[in-house]
Design a protein around this motif. Sequence first.
Motif, short mmCIF file in Angstrom:
data_model
loop_
_atom_site.label_atom_id
_atom_site.label_comp_id
_atom_site.label_asym_id
_atom_site.label_seq_id
_atom_site.Cartn_x
_atom_site.Cartn_y
_atom_site.Cartn_z
N LEU A 246 0.79 -1.22 0.00
CA LEU A 246 0.00 0.00 0.00
C LEU A 246 0.82 1.27 0.00
N GLY A 247 0.26 2.32 -0.60
CA GLY A 247 0.75 3.68 -0.52
C GLY A 247 -0.45 4.57 -0.24
N TYR A 248 -0.24 5.67 0.44
CA TYR A 248 -1.37 6.50 0.90
C TYR A 248 -1.25 7.93 0.40
N SER A 249 -2.39 8.55 0.15
CA SER A 249 -2.52 9.99 -0.05
C SER A 249 -3.61 10.45 0.91
N PRO A 250 -3.86 11.74 1.03
CA PRO A 250 -4.89 12.19 1.99
C PRO A 250 -6.28 11.59 1.76
N SER A 251 -6.65 11.28 0.51
CA SER A 251 -8.01 10.80 0.27
C SER A 251 -8.08 9.41 -0.37
N MET A 252 -6.93 8.82 -0.69
CA MET A 252 -6.94 7.54 -1.39
C MET A 252 -5.85 6.62 -0.87
N VAL A 253 -6.04 5.33 -1.13
CA VAL A 253 -5.03 4.30 -0.90
C VAL A 253 -4.71 3.71 -2.28
N PHE A 254 -3.44 3.65 -2.60
CA PHE A 254 -2.98 3.04 -3.85
C PHE A 254 -2.30 1.73 -3.50
N PHE A 255 -2.41 0.74 -4.39
CA PHE A 255 -1.79 -0.54 -4.08
C PHE A 255 -1.35 -1.28 -5.32
N GLY B 105 -4.11 -1.02 -8.23
CA GLY B 105 -5.42 -0.43 -8.03
C GLY B 105 -5.39 0.69 -7.02
N SER B 106 -6.58 1.15 -6.67
CA SER B 106 -6.73 2.21 -5.69
C SER B 106 -8.08 2.06 -4.99
N ALA B 107 -8.17 2.67 -3.82
CA ALA B 107 -9.42 2.66 -3.06
C ALA B 107 -9.66 4.08 -2.57
N GLU B 108 -10.89 4.56 -2.70
CA GLU B 108 -11.24 5.92 -2.31
C GLU B 108 -12.51 5.90 -1.46
N MET B 109 -12.48 6.59 -0.34
CA MET B 109 -13.67 6.73 0.51
C MET B 109 -14.58 7.77 -0.12
N LEU B 110 -15.84 7.43 -0.33
CA LEU B 110 -16.81 8.33 -0.94
C LEU B 110 -17.61 9.06 0.13
N ASP B 111 -18.28 10.13 -0.26
CA ASP B 111 -19.04 10.95 0.69
C ASP B 111 -20.14 10.18 1.41
N ASP B 112 -20.70 9.14 0.79
CA ASP B 112 -21.78 8.38 1.43
C ASP B 112 -21.26 7.31 2.39
N GLY B 113 -19.93 7.27 2.63
CA GLY B 113 -19.36 6.30 3.55
C GLY B 113 -18.95 4.99 2.90
N SER B 114 -19.24 4.83 1.62
CA SER B 114 -18.82 3.62 0.91
C SER B 114 -17.40 3.82 0.39
N ILE B 115 -16.81 2.74 -0.08
CA ILE B 115 -15.47 2.80 -0.65
C ILE B 115 -15.55 2.30 -2.09
N GLU B 116 -14.86 2.99 -3.00
CA GLU B 116 -14.81 2.56 -4.39
C GLU B 116 -13.41 2.05 -4.67
N ILE B 117 -13.31 0.81 -5.14
CA ILE B 117 -12.04 0.16 -5.38
C ILE B 117 -11.88 -0.07 -6.88
N THR B 118 -10.84 0.52 -7.45
CA THR B 118 -10.49 0.26 -8.85
C THR B 118 -9.39 -0.79 -8.83
N PHE B 119 -9.61 -1.86 -9.55
CA PHE B 119 -8.79 -3.05 -9.45
C PHE B 119 -8.43 -3.53 -10.85
N ALA B 120 -7.12 -3.67 -11.15
CA ALA B 120 -6.70 -4.06 -12.50
C ALA B 120 -5.69 -5.21 -12.44
N TYR B 121 -5.92 -6.21 -13.30
CA TYR B 121 -4.95 -7.29 -13.50
C TYR B 121 -3.87 -6.77 -14.45
#
Length: 94
Positions: free
Chosen positions: A35-44, A59-75
């Motif tokens: 993992l690597g971190y920025s203020p609003s996202m996690v990169f991996f 990929g990356s993971a971002e916390m959204l305003d509604d409390g959910s997390i969106e994960i972009t994931f690539a092979y």
Amino acid sequence: MGSRLSRPRRTATITIGADNHGEIAFGALQASLDLGYSPSMVFFTWAGCDEMDEVTGDGSAEMLDDGSIEITFAYHNGDEAILKAKRDTSSTAC
């Protein structure tokens, strides 16, 4: 009259640790995360197994305003997926 096929909902889990490591599992995939971190996202970057084949990606993971997390994931050299998840509040900590 046509028929409509429904796809069952699958459970995915992602664990993001404070030690710059984590894990992800969904479908047949199980992988470790670096993992690597920025203020609003996690990169991996990740490495693991999918149906007994060794696979890697990023990929990356971002916390959204509604409390959910969106994960972009690539092979690596392959498919991409975008997962949206909410914390499972039915679990109890041990």
